[in-house]
Design an enzyme around this catalytic site. Structure first.
Site, short mmCIF file in Angstrom:
data_model
loop_
_atom_site.label_atom_id
_atom_site.label_comp_id
_atom_site.label_asym_id
_atom_site.label_seq_id
_atom_site.Cartn_x
_atom_site.Cartn_y
_atom_site.Cartn_z
N ASP A 170 8.31 32.54 41.91
CA ASP A 170 9.58 32.49 41.21
C ASP A 170 10.34 31.39 41.93
O ASP A 170 10.78 31.59 43.07
CB ASP A 170 10.33 33.82 41.32
CG ASP A 170 11.63 33.77 40.53
OD1 ASP A 170 12.34 32.74 40.65
OD2 ASP A 170 11.94 34.71 39.79
N HIS A 171 10.44 30.22 41.33
CA HIS A 171 10.91 29.08 42.12
C HIS A 171 12.36 29.25 42.59
O HIS A 171 12.79 28.57 43.51
CB HIS A 171 10.70 27.76 41.38
CG HIS A 171 11.69 27.47 40.29
ND1 HIS A 171 11.61 28.02 39.04
CD2 HIS A 171 12.79 26.68 40.25
CE1 HIS A 171 12.61 27.58 38.31
NE2 HIS A 171 13.34 26.76 39.01
N HIS A 193 14.36 35.22 37.50
CA HIS A 193 15.26 34.49 38.40
C HIS A 193 16.54 35.27 38.73
O HIS A 193 16.90 35.44 39.88
CB HIS A 193 15.65 33.14 37.81
CG HIS A 193 14.49 32.25 37.46
ND1 HIS A 193 13.33 32.23 38.20
CD2 HIS A 193 14.30 31.36 36.46
CE1 HIS A 193 12.49 31.35 37.66
NE2 HIS A 193 13.05 30.81 36.61
C1 BG6 Z 1 12.45 28.09 34.31
C2 BG6 Z 1 12.79 28.47 32.89
O1 BG6 Z 1 11.77 29.13 34.96
O2 BG6 Z 1 13.65 27.80 35.01
C3 BG6 Z 1 13.56 27.37 32.22
O3 BG6 Z 1 11.59 28.73 32.18
C4 BG6 Z 1 14.77 26.97 33.03
O4 BG6 Z 1 13.95 27.76 30.91
C5 BG6 Z 1 14.39 26.71 34.49
O5 BG6 Z 1 15.33 25.82 32.45
C6 BG6 Z 1 15.63 26.51 35.34
O6 BG6 Z 1 15.26 26.08 36.62
P1 BG6 Z 1 16.25 25.23 37.51
O7 BG6 Z 1 15.56 25.14 38.84
O8 BG6 Z 1 16.41 23.91 36.84
O9 BG6 Z 1 17.54 26.00 37.57
#
Ligand code: BG6
Length: 484
Positions: free
Chosen positions: A177-178, A240
């Site tokens: 989960d980044h 997230h």
């Molecule tokens: C992803 C989603 O996991 O996270 C996307 O699938 C979203 O829809 C993205 O845009 C958002 O990531 P970040 O790091 O740009 O906030």
């Protein structure tokens, strides 16, 4: 401040889906940055694996172009890029068939860490796990990295967990989960558990409510087919936002070790209240002067999928009973800004009288942009004219506080990939955690699907549908302004 970069052990990293969007935008540029920082040992190797019939040179050319596209020229180093590309090779592979597997087995070296990044759709996870096992490419010390979406409900997540478990032990599975790799998200733990200041106040006695906002300006164009089956709930909240909520709400783990942290997060998910329709607002963006409507981006005129969601949720335990958490996220909003705000209660009695106004301490943790932490403190407005109060921020913007290093915060992916190589699962989701999150999400989604609920329309560039404001107004609260 000189940062300490400790090189990881030698590794072979295979990226399945090595020509895909995520590999080109995040994984490979991230690895290149780690290479430049001196964290990748000389002997590290990266193997791209995908369907396309490329050779090593063709792959290196593609990766060079990808890196040049996403990284500004002043952040690249031509010599280092050549040296990095030398570490790359490519194997054309048929994930669910026979082609390429022998070549991959041959490309792997003995006595180095083997990691396999499944940057492909979840329908291929099972086939990849099976082939890696069958061709003896993965062994008991190998690691696999799997991307979200990890299932689309409890049942499919369980099935995926079972499929992976046939060939890999839980300690070998890294569910990404980044958001957990973002600098500020980790800082949230440092702030909570590294300071004595906040923890005594971190409960329903002192915290009025908590807001978690992840606002994006982009629409869903380009990935409409996936998104229309997911919606904001599955795409963002189940993973997230839920992870952010867990880090705020969890009890202090006894140690900063993978299972101690994940045990505490799991308890939070299990303590989440079930929520009714009155506590959720779903929205869908309409067309703007220059942007298409959601239904057009998703190529589904009749779509009932939400591109925005706001909800109120309680955590039923001693620490949080009575303190609501408000979550909201959406596409095509006014600005790209993500923030967690801990809104403390008013002082029990104002000695300064009505005219001094109402003031509250707010601890704001900005995930992006301008990562940093701000504590709103009430002071006297300078100058004559009596005791007028004003709120000022105690600001710790990382870029200011930490100098050039604060500016050059590593991307979530590069940190997480290095954690895989180091064998540290703290920032990855455990199987039971993912299942618990779906257990909470499933009945909510089922309820609105049963009623064929239509999301509220909202203008692109706005803060979402008006109803989201009402969700807080009902309790005499308001959302914080979304600003960069
Ligand atoms: C992803 C989603 O996991 O996270 C996307 O699938 C979203 O829809 C993205 O845009 C958002 O990531 P970040 O790091 O740009 O906030």
């Amino acid at each position: 401040m000189v940062s300490r970069v400790i090189p990881v052990d030698p590794f072979d990293l295979v990226i399945f889906g090595g020509t895909g969007d995520l590999a080109r935008r995040k994984i490979l540029p991230g690895l290149y940055r780690r290479f430049m920082a001196g964290q990748m040992p000389e002997t590290a190797r990266i193997v791209g694996a995908a369907r396309s019939e490329l050779d090593d040179d063709g792959y290196r050319k593609m990766v060079r172009e990808a890196i040049e596209e996403v990284m500004p020229a002043d952040r690249r180093d031509a010599e280092a890029l050549d040296a990095f590309l030398d570490r790359l090779s490519y194997v054309p592979i048929d994930a669910s068939g026979k082609g390429g597997w022998k070549a991959l087995a041959k490309a792997m070296r003995k006595d180095v860490i083997r990691a396999f990044y499944f940057s492909v759709g979840p329908s291929l996870f099972g086939a990849l796990a099976e082939r890696l096992y069958e061709h003896k490419i993965a062994g008991p010390l190998s690691r696999i990295v799997v991307e979200k979406p990890f299932g689309r409900d409890l049942e499919s997540a369980k099935a995926l967990n079972m499929t992976l478990a046939q060939h890999f032990h839980e300690s070998q599975i890294y569910r990404i989960d980044h958001y957990l790799g973002k600098e500020t998200v980790q800082n949230l733990m440092a702030v909570r558990f590294g300071n004595v200041l906040f923890e005594p106040l971190w409960n329903s006695q002192f915290v009025d409510h908590i807001q978690i906002t992840v606002a994006e300006t982009v629409g869903v164009g380009g990935r409409g087919a996936y998104y229309d089956r997911a919606g904001a709930m599955r795409d963002m909240v189940q993973n997230h936002l839920m992870q952010l909520l867990c880090l705020i709400a969890m009890e202090p783990p006894s140690r900063f070790t993978p299972d101690a942290v994940r045990d505490e997060k799991l308890k939070v998910i299990r303590a989440l209240d079930t929520i009714g329709p009155e506590d959720i607002v779903r929205g869908q963006y309409v067309a703007g002067p220059e942007t298409a409507a959601y239904t057009e981006d998703a190529e589904n005129e009749q779509s009932l999928t939400e591109s925005f969601i706001a909800l109120k949720i309680g955590v039923s335990n001693w620490r949080w009973a009575g303190t609501p958490f408000y979550l909201r996220t959406g596409k095509r909003l006014r600005t790209r800004a993500s923030e967690i705000a801990i809104v403390f209660k008013d002082a029990p009695h104002s000695i300064f009288g009505e005219e001094a106004g109402r003031h509250r301490n707010i601890l704001s943790i900005r995930l992006q942009p301008n990562e940093g932490i701000t504590l709103g403190v009430t002071i006297k407005e300078p100058g004559p004219g009596g005791m007028r109060l004003v709120d000022v921020p105690l600001d710790m913007t990382f870029a200011d506080a930490l100098g050039p290093e604060g500016e050059d915060v590593p991307d979530a992916y590069e940190r997480l990939i290095m954690d895989v190589i180091r064998g540290n699962q703290t920032l990855f989701m455990r199987g039971d955690e993912v299942e618990a999150a779906w257990s909470w999400t499933d009945p909510i989604i089922a309820a609105w699907e049963r009623r064929s609920d239509r999301p509220h329309p909202y203008e692109p560039g706005s803060t979402g549908p008006e109803e989201a404001q009402i969700l807080l107004h009902r309790a005499g609260r308001r959302w914080r302004e979304i600003k960069e």
